[in-house]
Design an enzyme around this catalytic site. Sequence first.
Site, mmCIF file in Angstrom:
data_model
loop_
_atom_site.group_PDB
_atom_site.id
_atom_site.type_symbol
_atom_site.label_atom_id
_atom_site.label_comp_id
_atom_site.label_asym_id
_atom_site.label_seq_id
_atom_site.Cartn_x
_atom_site.Cartn_y
_atom_site.Cartn_z
ATOM 1 N N ALA A 58 -60.237 14.629 0.270
ATOM 2 C CA ALA A 58 -60.206 15.888 0.955
ATOM 3 C C ALA A 58 -61.853 16.240 1.147
ATOM 4 O O ALA A 58 -61.986 16.872 2.228
ATOM 5 C CB ALA A 58 -59.589 16.900 -0.013
ATOM 6 N N SER A 106 -58.743 2.334 12.931
ATOM 7 C CA SER A 106 -58.381 3.167 12.183
ATOM 8 C C SER A 106 -57.380 4.427 12.913
ATOM 9 O O SER A 106 -56.807 3.989 14.021
ATOM 10 C CB SER A 106 -59.372 4.102 11.799
ATOM 11 N N LYS A 137 -47.521 6.992 5.235
ATOM 12 C CA LYS A 137 -48.766 6.338 5.123
ATOM 13 C C LYS A 137 -49.244 5.953 3.519
ATOM 14 O O LYS A 137 -49.465 7.006 2.828
ATOM 15 C CB LYS A 137 -49.815 7.350 5.761
ATOM 16 N N GLU A 197 -50.550 -3.227 4.317
ATOM 17 C CA GLU A 197 -51.438 -2.207 3.061
ATOM 18 C C GLU A 197 -50.903 -2.947 2.025
ATOM 19 O O GLU A 197 -49.765 -3.125 1.649
ATOM 20 C CB GLU A 197 -50.622 -0.827 3.294
ATOM 21 N N CYS A 456 -46.591 32.299 -36.588
ATOM 22 C CA CYS A 456 -47.649 32.192 -35.612
ATOM 23 C C CYS A 456 -47.071 32.803 -34.445
ATOM 24 O O CYS A 456 -46.361 32.396 -33.859
ATOM 25 C CB CYS A 456 -47.923 30.746 -35.361
#
Length: 745
Positions: A58, A106, A137, A197, A456
């Site tokens: 990112a 790309s 992807k 891939e 508690c």
Amino acid sequence: MRNHGPGSERKDACVSAPDPTFSDDVPADVRERHARLSQDLDDYSYRYYLGSPIISDAEYDQLMAELRDLEAQYPSLVTPDSPTQKVGAPISNEFAPVEHLERMQSLDNAFSDAQLEAWAHRVSAEVPVDAFLCELKIDGLAVALVYEKGRLVRAATRGDGRIGEDITLNIRTIDTVPLRLDESRYPAPELLEVRGEVFLPVKAFEQLNSRLADEGKPPFANPRNAAAGSLRQKDPRVTASRPLSMLVHGIGAHRGVTITHQSQSYELLAAWGLPVSDRIRVVSTLDEVREYIAYYAEHRHDPEYEIDGVVVKVDDVSLQRRLGSTSRAPRWAIAYKYPPEEVTTKLLDIKTSVGRTGRVTPYAVLEPVKVAGSEVEFATLHNAQEVARKGVLIGDTVVVRKAGDIIPEVVGPVVEKRTGTERPFVMPTECPECGSPLGQQKEGDVDLRCPNTRYCKGQLRERLAFIAGRKALDIEALGYVAATALTQPLEPAEPPLRDEGDLFSLTVEQLLPIRTLVLDPDTAEPKIDPKTGKPKVVSFFANQKGEPKKIVEKLFQQLEEAKKRPLWRVLVALSIRHVGPRAAEDLARHFRSLDAIAQASEEELEAVEGIGPTIARSIVDWFSVDWHREIVEKWRAAGVRMEEEGADDGPRLLDGITTVITGTLEKYSRDGAKEAVQKLGGRVTGSVSRKTDFVVVGANPGSKYDKAVKLGVPILDEAGFEVLLTQGPEAARAARLSEDESVLS
């Protein structure tokens, strides 16, 4: 996987900045920023290619977008060496260089629907598009395979798009890559260059990291890095030991075969025995593209591999040729990127919190950062051993991951960014809420627990919030602030609840005086009022006049409704360790009453399908505690249901029937459909197997539908589901979808 890369030259791990045309219309500060961005992006890409990135995808995309904006504003800055014009990664000297038969380009990115629509309009304005191909992807490593007369002769990384690295020996170790093409349906072409891939399946990645940790070796940050590191091993035997896989998604150079459509090429590739995704879809409109994108945004973790978006292509190859390419990407395709699930940020501190079963958990306090579409300030660290295993120090720059609805977690440190000021985390020895000494429940436990279960207040608050959750009694008005108000009010001194047994005995008079801190549900830390800078305090149940707010009426109404919940939900609400919804459903279906469960021996409990010795021992231990049994009796006295509906009516319509539900039904929510089956004695599971009796499918079913078809499990649409619920399994089998019917058509 990133759709961009550095240049092909590298000196001392740093590429010289481009030398743009210096023109008078480019301010000096802009030229300086452009040079800095270019140099940084080249360096970041090189580290990414090596499998050791120092910033998130990112952050990289943001920097690349800034560089593109500068070059759009000042075109004279654009040179062939700019990162915006380059593809792939530099070539190392560890593998022999090999030239691709056709350039491996790309893809351009779309980060919003507006950008996707703009691309579609540009394409449609130039050519008459009648079909788009959509595919996932994969976040992996791009490679090219070359087959000559059906035999694999070479495999290479993308490299800079023109020249890659020869990884043939390593690729040959991947089981899914055929060494020879299957010619039983179509003859192999004389030449075939295949693009695809390589990835490491998520489960295999987790197993690999576990093994590396056992061996004292540093783990990989994510599956993509693991795949890159595994594929670029000098010794193919190391690659062979890693369960890499591959999916192919295109054809480059070829002779002896004619390709007319992208979808046709996938049919050919599959026929030749190459691994092709089963999640590809050809659609005719942009709205259908949007539906595909939206579906996998919600089902992002259905595939066995990690994805970071959807690739959309013009299906007609002749139109692809007419549209052509830029220097780095085809104009006929675009990658729609989902919000990032991994980012880097600063680890400001590590604190601890106590859970409903007493487990004390470290959590990370982070510099706020946006991940997977939401801002994250805290992330889980599980336990002290996990902190040590991940090697994170307070002050580190860390990788943070948030997958869907999963709680954010710290993946690991970015060691290269350490300054020497970082410090190790030391696990406390006392409960952060009540101060009781922490200890292991049994020898060998990785978790430390607060043993003060009854008194508690932190544990009680967490149990109460859990009781209100959708997996338990589903009391919407009893949120985290209300749970805090009822257990740890600032005023009055005595809380209305001493334990959860009193929940159904609350009165309006008890609620009105309460003033409470507003705590963060992730950390139990007080939220700060932005106006005063002090912890936020509210009168939760009463208005300024001291009268009941609407939330009070809603709370009492929902408490009455909660008394009628199914037995399994009551069992979950008791917070018995290890007893979640699935185990509770199995127990309720078998024993039919809470008394029968409480009186059962370990052996009787273990006889129930899905109940092992750990759960059985936990149940017996829980009911052996006096104050636990008092909670049950208080609930019983208040009218909480303690038996299954129709517990004394004998066998039920769906006894012994296992059902899986997938997709969206019109008349039922997922929980509603599940409870409808369970009321009739049936079991609903989350996965399809040969033991599954029926798979119920609605709109947009996932991979469970495909598996049901493969295994021959009867498939019911919503009408068939109604038959199952009203007439039983025999009638439902007659109403099953036939083989030539499809819910996807």
